[in-house]
Design a protein around this motif. Structure first.
Motif, PDB file in Angstrom:
ATOM      1  N   UNK A   1     -12.127   8.836  -2.571  1.00 55.70           N
ATOM      2  CA  UNK A   1     -11.941   9.023  -1.129  1.00 55.70           C
ATOM      3  C   UNK A   1     -11.558  10.454  -0.776  1.00 55.70           C
ATOM      4  N   UNK A   2     -10.768  11.099  -1.595  1.00 53.86           N
ATOM      5  CA  UNK A   2     -10.387  12.485  -1.308  1.00 53.86           C
ATOM      6  C   UNK A   2     -11.626  13.380  -1.272  1.00 53.86           C
ATOM      7  N   UNK A   3     -12.562  13.181  -2.200  1.00 55.39           N
ATOM      8  CA  UNK A   3     -13.816  13.939  -2.190  1.00 55.39           C
ATOM      9  C   UNK A   3     -14.624  13.612  -0.938  1.00 55.39           C
ATOM     10  N   UNK A   4     -14.673  12.334  -0.581  1.00 51.35           N
ATOM     11  CA  UNK A   4     -15.408  11.912   0.610  1.00 51.35           C
ATOM     12  C   UNK A   4     -14.806  12.567   1.849  1.00 51.35           C
ATOM     13  N   UNK A   5     -13.483  12.555   1.932  1.00 54.61           N
ATOM     14  CA  UNK A   5     -12.805  13.140   3.092  1.00 54.61           C
ATOM     15  C   UNK A   5     -13.127  14.630   3.189  1.00 54.61           C
ATOM     16  N   UNK A   6     -13.087  15.331   2.053  1.00 55.17           N
ATOM     17  CA  UNK A   6     -13.391  16.769   2.058  1.00 55.17           C
ATOM     18  C   UNK A   6     -14.828  17.021   2.494  1.00 55.17           C
TER      19      UNK A   6
ATOM     20  N   UNK B   1      -6.825   6.226   3.479  1.00 57.13           N
ATOM     21  CA  UNK B   1      -7.556   5.302   4.353  1.00 57.13           C
ATOM     22  C   UNK B   1      -7.621   5.857   5.770  1.00 57.13           C
ATOM     23  N   UNK B   2      -6.491   6.338   6.282  1.00 57.71           N
ATOM     24  CA  UNK B   2      -6.441   6.862   7.650  1.00 57.71           C
ATOM     25  C   UNK B   2      -7.286   8.133   7.793  1.00 57.71           C
ATOM     26  N   UNK B   3      -7.170   9.041   6.826  1.00 58.47           N
ATOM     27  CA  UNK B   3      -7.928  10.291   6.901  1.00 58.47           C
ATOM     28  C   UNK B   3      -9.428  10.028   6.822  1.00 58.47           C
ATOM     29  N   UNK B   4      -9.819   9.110   5.953  1.00 62.64           N
ATOM     30  CA  UNK B   4     -11.236   8.771   5.821  1.00 62.64           C
ATOM     31  C   UNK B   4     -11.776   8.193   7.132  1.00 62.64           C
ATOM     32  N   UNK B   5     -11.034   7.288   7.724  1.00 63.85           N
ATOM     33  CA  UNK B   5     -11.457   6.694   8.998  1.00 63.85           C
ATOM     34  C   UNK B   5     -11.489   7.735  10.111  1.00 63.85           C
ATOM     35  N   UNK B   6     -10.505   8.625  10.116  1.00 64.53           N
ATOM     36  CA  UNK B   6     -10.433   9.635  11.170  1.00 64.53           C
ATOM     37  C   UNK B   6     -11.614  10.591  11.116  1.00 64.53           C
TER      38      UNK B   6
ATOM     39  N   UNK C   1       0.855  -1.170   0.000  1.00 68.32           N
ATOM     40  CA  UNK C   1       0.000   0.000   0.000  1.00 68.32           C
ATOM     41  C   UNK C   1       0.901   1.234   0.000  1.00 68.32           C
ATOM     42  N   UNK C   2       0.634   2.172  -0.899  1.00 67.76           N
ATOM     43  CA  UNK C   2       1.447   3.376  -1.016  1.00 67.76           C
ATOM     44  C   UNK C   2       1.157   4.337   0.132  1.00 67.76           C
ATOM     45  N   UNK C   3       2.006   5.337   0.265  1.00 67.13           N
ATOM     46  CA  UNK C   3       1.818   6.339   1.312  1.00 67.13           C
ATOM     47  C   UNK C   3       0.515   7.110   1.091  1.00 67.13           C
ATOM     48  N   UNK C   4       0.212   7.413  -0.167  1.00 63.39           N
ATOM     49  CA  UNK C   4      -1.037   8.109  -0.473  1.00 63.39           C
ATOM     50  C   UNK C   4      -2.236   7.249  -0.105  1.00 63.39           C
TER      51      UNK C   4
END
Length: 151
Positions: A107-112, A9-14, A1-4
């Protein structure tokens, strides 16, 4: 799994956990405010209160009712506004469109979107706590007035 990938994954869960924590705090405060208002009503309804205590206590009760309204608004479901992502969007899609949608990494859109929801919930929770503190202080002043120990 890449750093991105890991970061997403971590940001979405947080952010999802932050929304859950805020909703839990709001729910507990809502129960507290309800119990406090019930207690105030029980004590005050049959008591012979000085006019000043009624005015100050009434203002405290109004602040608590306002806090309850803010808390209800905090836990109100928010499906992401005019351009939802994730779950609310899926409800409008066919099975094939859902497969296509899930095939793209949004996921980036979801996180935002979830972050905006979390920040709004946190701000309302903060406002409700301020109202509860103000209402509680007014109720204490009303109790002191009634006891003859202040003003």
């Amino acid at each position: 799994m890449s750093a991105l990938e890991t970061g997403l994954v971590c940001a979405h869960a947080e952010v999802k956990a932050e929304i859950a924590r805020t909703d839990t705090k709001a729910s507990l405060l809502l129960a507290f405010v309800g119990a406090l208002l019930a207690g105030v009503w029980t004590v005050a309804k049959d008591a012979d209160l000085p006019a000043a205590a009624v005015v100050v206590g009434g203002a405290g009760a109004v602040a608590l009712v306002a806090a309850a309204g803010v808390l209800l608004w905090t836990v109100r479901p928010n499906l992401g506004g005019a351009r939802p992502v994730g779950f609310p969007l899926w409800a409008t899609l066919t099975a094939e469109e859902i497969r296509t949608e899930l095939g793209t990494d949004r996921r980036a859109q979801h996180i935002a979107a979830l972050s905006r929801i979390a920040v709004a919930k946190f701000a309302r929770l903060k406002r409700a706590v301020e109202l509860i503190c103000g209402g509680g202080a007014l109720l204490i002043v009303a109790a002191l007035i009634t006891a003859g120990g202040a003003l």
